[in-house]
Design a protein around this motif. Sequence first.
Motif, PDB file in Angstrom:
ATOM      1  N   UNK A  42       0.779  -1.237   0.000  1.00 21.63           N
ATOM      2  CA  UNK A  42       0.000   0.000   0.000  1.00 21.63           C
ATOM      3  C   UNK A  42       0.810   1.285   0.000  1.00 21.63           C
ATOM      4  N   UNK A  43       1.984   1.283   0.639  1.00 24.89           N
ATOM      5  CA  UNK A  43       2.750   2.526   0.768  1.00 24.89           C
ATOM      6  C   UNK A  43       3.222   3.001  -0.609  1.00 24.89           C
ATOM      7  N   UNK A  44       3.820   2.076  -1.361  1.00 30.11           N
ATOM      8  CA  UNK A  44       4.314   2.415  -2.692  1.00 30.11           C
ATOM      9  C   UNK A  44       3.150   2.844  -3.587  1.00 30.11           C
ATOM     10  N   UNK A  45       2.069   2.146  -3.422  1.00 32.51           N
ATOM     11  CA  UNK A  45       0.854   2.434  -4.207  1.00 32.51           C
ATOM     12  C   UNK A  45       0.448   3.909  -4.051  1.00 32.51           C
ATOM     13  N   UNK A  46       0.402   4.361  -2.807  1.00 33.95           N
ATOM     14  CA  UNK A  46      -0.048   5.736  -2.558  1.00 33.95           C
ATOM     15  C   UNK A  46       0.988   6.752  -3.044  1.00 33.95           C
ATOM     16  N   UNK A  47       2.263   6.478  -2.787  1.00 35.06           N
ATOM     17  CA  UNK A  47       3.292   7.438  -3.211  1.00 35.06           C
ATOM     18  C   UNK A  47       3.329   7.562  -4.729  1.00 35.06           C
ATOM     19  N   UNK A  48       3.189   6.422  -5.414  1.00 35.16           N
ATOM     20  CA  UNK A  48       3.194   6.445  -6.876  1.00 35.16           C
ATOM     21  C   UNK A  48       2.116   7.351  -7.444  1.00 35.16           C
ATOM     22  N   UNK A  49       1.011   7.437  -6.770  1.00 29.58           N
ATOM     23  CA  UNK A  49      -0.090   8.261  -7.260  1.00 29.58           C
ATOM     24  C   UNK A  49      -0.007   9.697  -6.765  1.00 29.58           C
ATOM     25  N   UNK A  50       0.460   9.871  -5.546  1.00 28.33           N
ATOM     26  CA  UNK A  50       0.369  11.184  -4.925  1.00 28.33           C
ATOM     27  C   UNK A  50       1.446  12.154  -5.434  1.00 28.33           C
ATOM     28  N   UNK A  51       2.641  11.631  -5.679  1.00 30.05           N
ATOM     29  CA  UNK A  51       3.755  12.527  -5.993  1.00 30.05           C
ATOM     30  C   UNK A  51       3.533  13.310  -7.300  1.00 30.05           C
ATOM     31  N   UNK A 181      -3.217  11.629  12.959  1.00 26.78           N
ATOM     32  CA  UNK A 181      -3.875  10.467  12.356  1.00 26.78           C
ATOM     33  C   UNK A 181      -4.282  10.851  10.940  1.00 26.78           C
ATOM     34  N   UNK A 182      -3.766  10.103   9.984  1.00 26.17           N
ATOM     35  CA  UNK A 182      -4.164  10.339   8.587  1.00 26.17           C
ATOM     36  C   UNK A 182      -4.429   8.983   7.931  1.00 26.17           C
ATOM     37  N   UNK A 183      -5.674   8.722   7.600  1.00 26.01           N
ATOM     38  CA  UNK A 183      -5.953   7.420   6.980  1.00 26.01           C
ATOM     39  C   UNK A 183      -5.470   7.447   5.532  1.00 26.01           C
ATOM     40  N   UNK A 184      -5.026   6.293   5.042  1.00 27.26           N
ATOM     41  CA  UNK A 184      -4.643   6.215   3.628  1.00 27.26           C
ATOM     42  C   UNK A 184      -5.880   6.331   2.733  1.00 27.26           C
ATOM     43  N   UNK A 185      -5.627   6.372   1.438  1.00 27.15           N
ATOM     44  CA  UNK A 185      -6.719   6.600   0.492  1.00 27.15           C
ATOM     45  C   UNK A 185      -6.412   5.921  -0.836  1.00 27.15           C
ATOM     46  N   UNK A 186      -7.363   5.935  -1.733  1.00 33.39           N
ATOM     47  CA  UNK A 186      -7.141   5.416  -3.090  1.00 33.39           C
ATOM     48  C   UNK A 186      -7.373   6.526  -4.106  1.00 33.39           C
ATOM     49  N   UNK A 187      -6.835   6.291  -5.294  1.00 32.49           N
ATOM     50  CA  UNK A 187      -7.008   7.271  -6.365  1.00 32.49           C
ATOM     51  C   UNK A 187      -8.081   6.785  -7.337  1.00 32.49           C
ATOM     52  N   UNK A 385      -4.116  14.113   0.438  1.00 38.20           N
ATOM     53  CA  UNK A 385      -3.241  15.232   0.056  1.00 38.20           C
ATOM     54  C   UNK A 385      -3.556  16.434   0.944  1.00 38.20           C
ATOM     55  N   UNK A 386      -4.829  16.684   1.107  1.00 40.71           N
ATOM     56  CA  UNK A 386      -5.266  17.788   1.991  1.00 40.71           C
ATOM     57  C   UNK A 386      -4.631  17.628   3.371  1.00 40.71           C
ATOM     58  N   UNK A 387      -4.682  16.418   3.934  1.00 41.11           N
ATOM     59  CA  UNK A 387      -4.169  16.200   5.297  1.00 41.11           C
ATOM     60  C   UNK A 387      -2.642  16.313   5.368  1.00 41.11           C
ATOM     61  N   UNK A 388      -1.949  15.770   4.367  1.00 43.94           N
ATOM     62  CA  UNK A 388      -0.483  15.881   4.375  1.00 43.94           C
ATOM     63  C   UNK A 388      -0.063  17.351   4.305  1.00 43.94           C
ATOM     64  N   UNK A 389      -0.694  18.065   3.393  1.00 44.69           N
ATOM     65  CA  UNK A 389      -0.353  19.490   3.270  1.00 44.69           C
ATOM     66  C   UNK A 389      -0.629  20.207   4.581  1.00 44.69           C
ATOM     67  N   UNK A 390      -1.688  19.813   5.221  1.00 42.13           N
ATOM     68  CA  UNK A 390      -2.031  20.466   6.472  1.00 42.13           C
ATOM     69  C   UNK A 390      -0.990  20.173   7.557  1.00 42.13           C
ATOM     70  N   UNK A 391      -0.544  18.923   7.640  1.00 39.92           N
ATOM     71  CA  UNK A 391       0.487  18.591   8.639  1.00 39.92           C
ATOM     72  C   UNK A 391       1.772  19.357   8.338  1.00 39.92           C
ATOM     73  N   UNK A 392       2.161  19.390   7.069  1.00 35.96           N
ATOM     74  CA  UNK A 392       3.378  20.129   6.713  1.00 35.96           C
ATOM     75  C   UNK A 392       3.240  21.595   7.117  1.00 35.96           C
ATOM     76  N   UNK A 393       2.125  22.151   6.786  1.00 38.14           N
ATOM     77  CA  UNK A 393       1.871  23.553   7.087  1.00 38.14           C
ATOM     78  C   UNK A 393       1.875  23.790   8.602  1.00 38.14           C
ATOM     79  N   UNK A 394       1.207  22.894   9.317  1.00 35.37           N
ATOM     80  CA  UNK A 394       1.126  23.050  10.779  1.00 35.37           C
ATOM     81  C   UNK A 394       2.504  22.913  11.415  1.00 35.37           C
ATOM     82  N   UNK A 395       3.299  21.955  10.944  1.00 36.44           N
ATOM     83  CA  UNK A 395       4.623  21.745  11.531  1.00 36.44           C
ATOM     84  C   UNK A 395       5.550  22.919  11.210  1.00 36.44           C
TER      85      UNK A 395
END
Length: 405
Positions: A42-51, A181-187, A385-395
């Motif tokens: 699953x990890x590679x799956x999500x990165x392949x789509x998100x990047x 907490x950020x749940x994974x997702x599908x594209x 993507x929304x949640x990752x951006x939010x964590x980056x922004x918050x940190x």
Amino acid sequence: MIRLQDYTGISPKTDLQLIYRLSARLSRKRFLHINSTKSGGGVAEILNRMIPLLDGLGLVVRWEVIEGDQRFFTITKKIHNSLQGLQEEFTDDMWAYHYAVNEKNAKTLDLNADVIFVHDPQPVPLIRFRHSGLWIWRCHIDVSNPVENVWERVSAYAGKYDAAIFSVAKFAKQMSIDEFIITPTIDPLSEKNKDLTETEITEVADRFRIPRDKPILLQVSRFDRFKDPNGVVRAYRMVKKYNDCRLVLAGSSATDDPEGDAVIREVKEFAGNDPDIHTLLLPAFSDKDINALQRMATVVLQKSLKEGFGLTVTEAMWKGKPVIGGNVGGIPAQIINGVTGFLVNSEEGAAFRIRQVLNDPDMAKGVGENAKQYVRNHFLITRQIRDYLFVWYAMLNKGSTVMEL
Ligand code: UDP
């Protein structure tokens, strides 16, 4: 090339709006993801789509993969298992090797970025080689009940990060760093999840020699004992006494999982020569085939005994299928029992639910529709993507009392 605009009308509008705002704020920052495999799981799956999507938003995002030999991946597989509660033998040498391989990788990888996301325990020691940036440990597995001394070793590294992200609240361990907490997702637009025509589905069925003459039960997953493929065969055998059906077990072994081949042999032997059991060994990047298999299935099973989030569940739900999932890991975060699917705790329970679904197509259709809607609202890539951006922004804005968007 897929862009964020392509999700208009598919993803919730509020997620898209927030992504545009946050990415405008983060456009000059550099992000780095590090994990241990480019394919499988699953990890590679999500990165392949998100990047590529993040790239399209003008963010500078890199993805690095640590290299290791078979010994390294045998050790990290044991660490992975123990963090999920399985007793394994460890020696000091093994821990030293885990560290040494990471040390070697740290010399060749470019670790320069503003935010560094390190995925799972394989590369967790890289934190020792940080020279700049914010470091976030992205833990995809359930570490709530680990073998304690293994958790101590891993958290000696993980605790040095600036924050940790877990996939579901109940997977988390209390730590003294920030936790999200950020749940994974599908594209929904990927080869694995986009709509297919009936002709495309039939082509895949024919190629795999799966007649569509009776209901199809399907489990797609890596051949891993925690996915309980033999339990699925036993549940199918219970059902088969009353309802004629086929079972398709489709999967591969990830490149970072040395146990896969042994499990495949066990399953094939256990399935015997039943012509209605189809054990399919899928090469990497079989996305369209998986998509078609999920769409041709009458019922989708994910009878895991331990699970991370369970993306195969999300994928099948998005295709409007009734999913019967083990009551473990992230599966109950997706399946509301009797509403968006069914949760089971045993082979007998799985067999019971399979029969219920096979015998009541109207009910199965309603559950499938609920499942699709639930995924639309909670588990599409745009929400992640929304949640990752939010964590980056918050940190990056930690310490400021007002975070203006
Ligand atoms: N998958 C795949 N090929 C396979 C088996 C699985 O591409 O042979 C995909 C599957 O469709 C899903 C992901 O790999 O997208 C598995 O993620 P999940 O969270 O279900 O389990 P994990 O393998 O990470 O434990």
